[in-house]
Each structure stands twice: as structure tokens, then as C-alpha cells.
Design an enzyme around this catalytic site. Structure first.
Site, PDB file in Angstrom:
ATOM      1  N   PHE A  60      -2.754   0.150   5.262  1.00  0.00           N
ATOM      2  CA  PHE A  60      -3.610   0.460   6.407  1.00  0.00           C
ATOM      3  C   PHE A  60      -4.995   0.937   6.004  1.00  0.00           C
ATOM      4  CE2 PHE A  60      -1.966   4.757   5.551  1.00  0.00           C
ATOM      5  CZ  PHE A  60      -3.101   5.533   5.728  1.00  0.00           C
TER       6      PHE A  60
ATOM      7  N   LYS B  77       0.861 -10.141   5.228  1.00  0.00           N
ATOM      8  CA  LYS B  77       1.481  -9.146   6.111  1.00  0.00           C
ATOM      9  C   LYS B  77       0.623  -7.886   6.053  1.00  0.00           C
ATOM     10  CE  LYS B  77       3.754  -5.913   6.721  1.00  0.00           C
ATOM     11  NZ  LYS B  77       3.455  -4.678   7.548  1.00  0.00           N
TER      12      LYS B  77
ATOM     13  N   GLU C 255       0.842  -2.688  10.145  1.00  0.00           N
ATOM     14  CA  GLU C 255       0.987  -2.721  11.593  1.00  0.00           C
ATOM     15  C   GLU C 255       0.121  -1.678  12.286  1.00  0.00           C
ATOM     16  OE1 GLU C 255       4.226  -0.022   9.967  1.00  0.00           O
ATOM     17  OE2 GLU C 255       3.140  -1.831   9.370  1.00  0.00           O
TER      18      GLU C 255
ATOM     19  N   SER D  35       2.190   2.925  -1.198  1.00  0.00           N
ATOM     20  CA  SER D  35       2.672   4.125  -1.881  1.00  0.00           C
ATOM     21  C   SER D  35       3.585   3.751  -3.040  1.00  0.00           C
ATOM     22  CB  SER D  35       3.430   5.019  -0.896  1.00  0.00           C
ATOM     23  OG  SER D  35       4.645   4.401  -0.501  1.00  0.00           O
TER      24      SER D  35
ATOM     25  N   CYS E  93      -6.597   5.230  -2.209  1.00  0.00           N
ATOM     26  CA  CYS E  93      -5.865   5.488  -3.444  1.00  0.00           C
ATOM     27  C   CYS E  93      -6.778   5.871  -4.592  1.00  0.00           C
ATOM     28  CB  CYS E  93      -5.015   4.285  -3.831  1.00  0.00           C
ATOM     29  SG  CYS E  93      -5.974   2.820  -4.277  1.00  0.00           S
TER      30      CYS E  93
ATOM     31  N   GLU F 193       1.166  12.727  -3.503  1.00  0.00           N
ATOM     32  CA  GLU F 193      -0.012  12.048  -2.974  1.00  0.00           C
ATOM     33  C   GLU F 193      -0.110  12.366  -1.493  1.00  0.00           C
ATOM     34  OE1 GLU F 193      -2.116   7.659  -3.054  1.00  0.00           O
ATOM     35  OE2 GLU F 193       0.050   7.761  -2.737  1.00  0.00           O
TER      36      GLU F 193
END
Length: 505
Positions: A159, A183, A186, A236, A291, A390
Site C-alpha cells: 500500500f 495484485k 486492496e 512485511s 520501508c 517495524e
């Protein structure tokens, strides 16, 4: 359908994009897409079931022979056309990113600019896909290598960079002759549809790029489908490990980029004003949802007190607000659930004994969005959850060490190895650090060392699963497999049967 119609700023329903057109499918599940600045639902996105996964993969498989057979010149013409369309429409894409992710428009514009850089690199496919050739390797025998596409490949993107991360992978995969099922997250899916429509407008054949929305059902469908030959993933570390293990167990080539705990070392000879500016920019840009964000500043004695004071002073001037407001410097978090998760780490840091210097909880911003202000902890220990985990939010921790060696040991002991930075005025210290630190991307007086498009992106240790980094030269390597051809055009000097072992003579 034009990109403006297919990915407009506000819509009621976001559908899959399969075989060159919107695809509603048969699945009866959907997800809510929020405007993070207002907390309001702005759209519903269709979630894929098995039928939709099968349709997307089938479309990519059907398009593969034609796209693979397209000349390098033909493929690069499409990429060049896409690059021109993307450059002309970049502000629209940035606004879509802001409306669904929440990052300020200047940050979204920067994301799109880096995406364009990767597209430009992929436009050099003709140069990057040349093989080797050895003439007369043996008498009358030539040996040469060719790079061929893998087939249908899956891209699963996060995202936090809904435009840039898909464009880390999709242009390279297409340039190499593969077809793609993308993909996206969402949480902010419209950018992916916009990108797919621009590719269609650029001349990409129907089915060569498909967008499949959804959750774990869609992910698992791609990971286990026998016609999908490779997976590129960013997310992640726990999910990256799952994607890598599941994908490879089903015979796929996988590159899975995981999480991070990025450190920024500040040595006593550093310019503290430069270091403080960098810490605030790298810690709170994009609300810490990246990240490569700096999440730990390692202050080497005796600079801790002065550095914390300078960071605190700069944090007090940050403007938090709606990303569509040009004066805003930091936007909201992406969802209510993520806001609650990040806020819980602030609670944990206090309970574990860290010194809370700036508390971002309860910040007052107009609108009912998912707001959490910049937060700063000092005297953070390595056993605290705000250090070990994280957080992926605007929470910056300061850890103090007595020496350079202690700082290096602290970083190398961390299970993550994505990015790291050192701030110093001494070239020998910087050179020693870049050689000794066990991290994949290193910045010297640069807080966010994201490689330019003609290098490759990726970390070490638990920040990467697989042996290929993203985009750049390694991206082209990942999306191709090498075939070596040994050829001889016989003449009379080689006539006759010879049952002996072949010799290079």
C-alpha cells in the site's frame, strides 16, 4: 475507456482489469477504500475469488505468445509510449495516490517521478537483453547465450507506494517478453488500474498486463497457480517469508522484499544541523510508511543531547494535514486499523521505559482522518518493542552508543538489513562503515539511500528472500532465463560417425 474515466478521483466501485478491460467477475466479496484524511469510504473494490484468479492468469497466458514474439523494437516502442503518457498524466496519478494513501501531493509526485525513472531504464531493453557470443569455440563450433522470458509472472505490491512499486517490476517484466498479473494492495488499488489503462493506451496488447484486486485469496491463487512462473513481492517480513516459501514450494522463481529497521548513525564529527534535518525528513516523510524510512537514530557520544534538541525543534514546525493542502508536510496514516497499531507502539514505548520526547497521539487536525503526529523517543534500548519491531509509522527512536564500534555492532545484530545511513565529516570513517555494515543499501550523509533506476534495490538478511534485487540490472536478470546454444554447420571435414566423448579441440 480513458484513464480519467477508469481511475477517477472518486468512484463507487473499483473493478479488476483483465484482458484489456474492466472485469467485474463473479466474486461477491469486496473491500472498503478510505480517504485517510477524512476517514470516509471513497470506494468499494472487488475482491478476487478463484474464478477471477483463473481469468487473469488465463488472459496473461493467452497473450504470452504474441507479446513474447513481439520484437524488442516493438516492445520498447510500447514502453516509450507509456513513458510519455505517464509523464503527461503524472499529476493525475499523484492525486490518486494522495486520495487513497494519504501522503502529501509533493511526496506522491516524488513517488511518480521515481517510477518514471524505472520505466526509462526498461526502455533500454534492447541493450540489456543482449547475450554473449563465442565464435569458433571449438573447430567450426559457435556458442552463444540468449535471454528468454519466463512466461506469466505475478507482481504483489504494497500500500505504501501504490504507483512506484508496481513500476519497479511491471516495465522490466514486459520488456523481457513476459506477461503480468499485478495484485496491488486492496487499501489503495486505483493507481494500478490507472497504470494498466495507460499501458493499454500505449499499445500494450490485451492480456499482457492484468490487475487483480483482493486479499489472501488472490495472493495464494497466484502463488500456487501452475501457469505463474515467477512472483515479485514487496511487503512485511512475515508475509515476504510466506510468499517466498509458498511460491518456491510450487516451483516458482521468487523475489520477496520484506521489512526493515533502518538506522542512521551520527558520529561526533557530523554536521548536526544536516543530521537533524535528515532524521526528520527520513523519519516522518510519508508518515513513516516506507520501508526505507529511518526509524532509529544512533547517536554516538557525546552528540545525543544536542542532536535530540535539534530534532525536537524541527519536529515542532512540521505541518500535519490533508495531503491535498499544499502547506501540509505530513499526511495521515492509511487506515484506522493501522493508526491503532502504530499508536499502540507509542503506548508500549512509554510502558517499557523509553523517554517520550514528542508525543504524536491526540494531535488535532481538521477532519476525522487517521491522524498521528510525529513522535520521538530517546534512550531507546534494543530489547524494547519500538526498537525490535517495524512500526511503519511516524515514530522515531534515538539509541545512544559510546563509540562507532558499538553503533556498528548494534546495527549488525539487527535481523533486518534493508537500508542504513551514516553522517560524518570523515571519509575514512564512512569508507570503513560502508565495508563493515551488514546492510544492503548504504547512505553516506544521505538518509534514504534508494538506488537510482540503473542500479538495483534490495536489502540483506530478513529484508530479502530470494537472490535477486528489484529493478535495474537484477530486475532484467530475474525476469529472464538464459539459454546457451552450441551450433555447428557441418562440412565434409566433420563427416562420419564418432562415438567418443565430445572434445573441445
Amino acid at each position: 475507456m480513458s484513464p480519467t474515466e477508469g481511475a477517477r478521483a472518486v468512484t463507487d466501485r473499483i473493478s479488476h482489469w483483465i484482458d484489456g478491460k474492466p472485469f467485474t467477475g463473479t466474486a461477491d466479496r469486496s473491500g472498503e477504500v478510505f480517504d485517510p484524511a477524512t476517514g470516509q469510504v471513497r470506494a468499494h473494490v472487488d475482491f478476487a475469488g478463484d474464478t477471477e484468479v483463473e481469468a487473469a492468469v488465463a488472459a496473461a497466458k493467452a497473450a504470452l505468445p504474441g507479446w513474447r514474439g513481439t520484437s524488442l523494437a516493438g516492445r520498447t516502442r510500447v514502453l516509450f509510449a507509456f513513458r510519455e503518457l505517464l509523464s503527461a498524466r503524472k499529476h493525475e496519478l499523484a492525486k490518486i495516490v494522495t486520495s487513497e494513501h494519504g501522503k502529501v501531493e509533493s511526496d506522491a509526485a516524488g513517488e511518480v517521478a521515481r517510477a518514471i525513472e524505472n520505466v526509462e531504464f526498461a526502455c533500454g531493453a534492447a541493450q540489456l537483453l543482449k547475450g554473449g557470443f563465442s565464435e569458433n569455440a571449438s573447430t567450426g563450433v559457435d556458442v552463444y547465450s540468449i535471454a528468454q522470458p519466463l512466461g506469466v509472472v505475478g507482481v504483489i505490491s504494497p500500500f505504501n507506494f501504490p504507483a512506484m512499486v508496481p513500476l519497479w517490476f511491471v516495465p522490466n517484466a514486459l520488456a523481457c517478453g513476459n506477461t503480468v498479473v499485478l495484485k496491488p494492495s486492496e487499501k489503495d488499488p486505483s493507481a494500478a488500474v490507472f497504470i494498466a489503462e495507460l499501458f493499454a493506451e500505449a499499445g500494450l496488447p490485451a492480456g499482457a498486463l492484468n490487475v487483480l484486486h483482493g486479499d489472501k485469496v488472490a495472493v495464494d491463487g497466484l502463488l500456487t497457480h501452475s501457469d505463474v512462473k515467477a512472483i515479485s513481492f514487496v511487503g512485511s517480513t512475515p508475509i515476504a517469508r510466506y510468499v517466498y516459501e509458498t511460491g518456491t514450494a510450487h516451483g516458482k522463481r521468487v523475489q520477496a522484499l520484506g521489512g526493515a529497521k533502518n538506522h542512521m548513525v551520527v558520529l561526533p564529527d557530523a554536521d548536526l544541523d544536516l543530521a537533524a534535518d535528515a532524521a526528520v525528513s527520513a523519519g516522518f516523510g510519508s508518515a513513516g510508511e516506507r520501508c526505507m524510512a529511518v526509524s532509529v537514530v544512533v547517536a554516538v557520544d557525546p552528540v545525543g543531547d544536542a542532536l535530540v534538541e535539534k530534532i525536537t525543534e524541527r519536529m515542532s514546525r512540521l505541518k500535519v494535514g490533508d495531503g491535498r493542502d499544499p502547506s501540509s508536510e505530513m499526511g495521515p496514516l492509511v487506515t484506522k486499523a493501522h493508526h491503532a497499531r502504530v499508536a499502540s507502539y507509542v503506548d508500549a514505548g512509554v510502558s517499557e521505559g523509553a523517554s517520550l520526547v514528542v508525543d504524536g497521539r491526540g494531535i488535532e487536525v481538521s477532519g476525522d482522518g487517521f491522524w498521528l503526529g510525529p513522535t520521538l523517543f530517546d534512550h531507546v534500548r534494543t530489547d524494547m518493542s519500538i526498537y525490535t519491531d517495524e512500526i511503519f509509522g511516524p515514530v522515531l527512536s534515538v539509541a545512544r552508543t559510546a563509540s562507532y564500534d558499538d553503533a556498528l555492532e548494534l546495527i549488525n545484530a539487527n535481523p533486518y538489513g534493508n537500508g542504513v545511513a551514516i553522517f560524518t565529516g570523515d571519509g575514512s570513517s564512512a569508507r570503513r562503515f560502508q565495508n563493515e555494515v551488514e546492510v544492503g543499501m548504504v547512505g553516506v550523509n544521505v538518509p534514504i539511500p534508494v538506488p537510482v533506476g540503473y542500479y538495483s534495490f534490495g536489502g540483506w538478511k530478513d529484508s530479502l528472500f530470494g537472490d535477486s534485487h528489484a529493478y535495474g540490472p537484477e530486475g532484467f536478470h530475474f525476469f529472464t532465463r538464459t539459454k546457451v546454444v552450441t551450433s555447428r554447420w557441418p562440412d565434409r571435414s566433420h563427416a562420419g560417425v564418432n562415438l567418443g566423448f565430445p572434445r573441445n579441440s
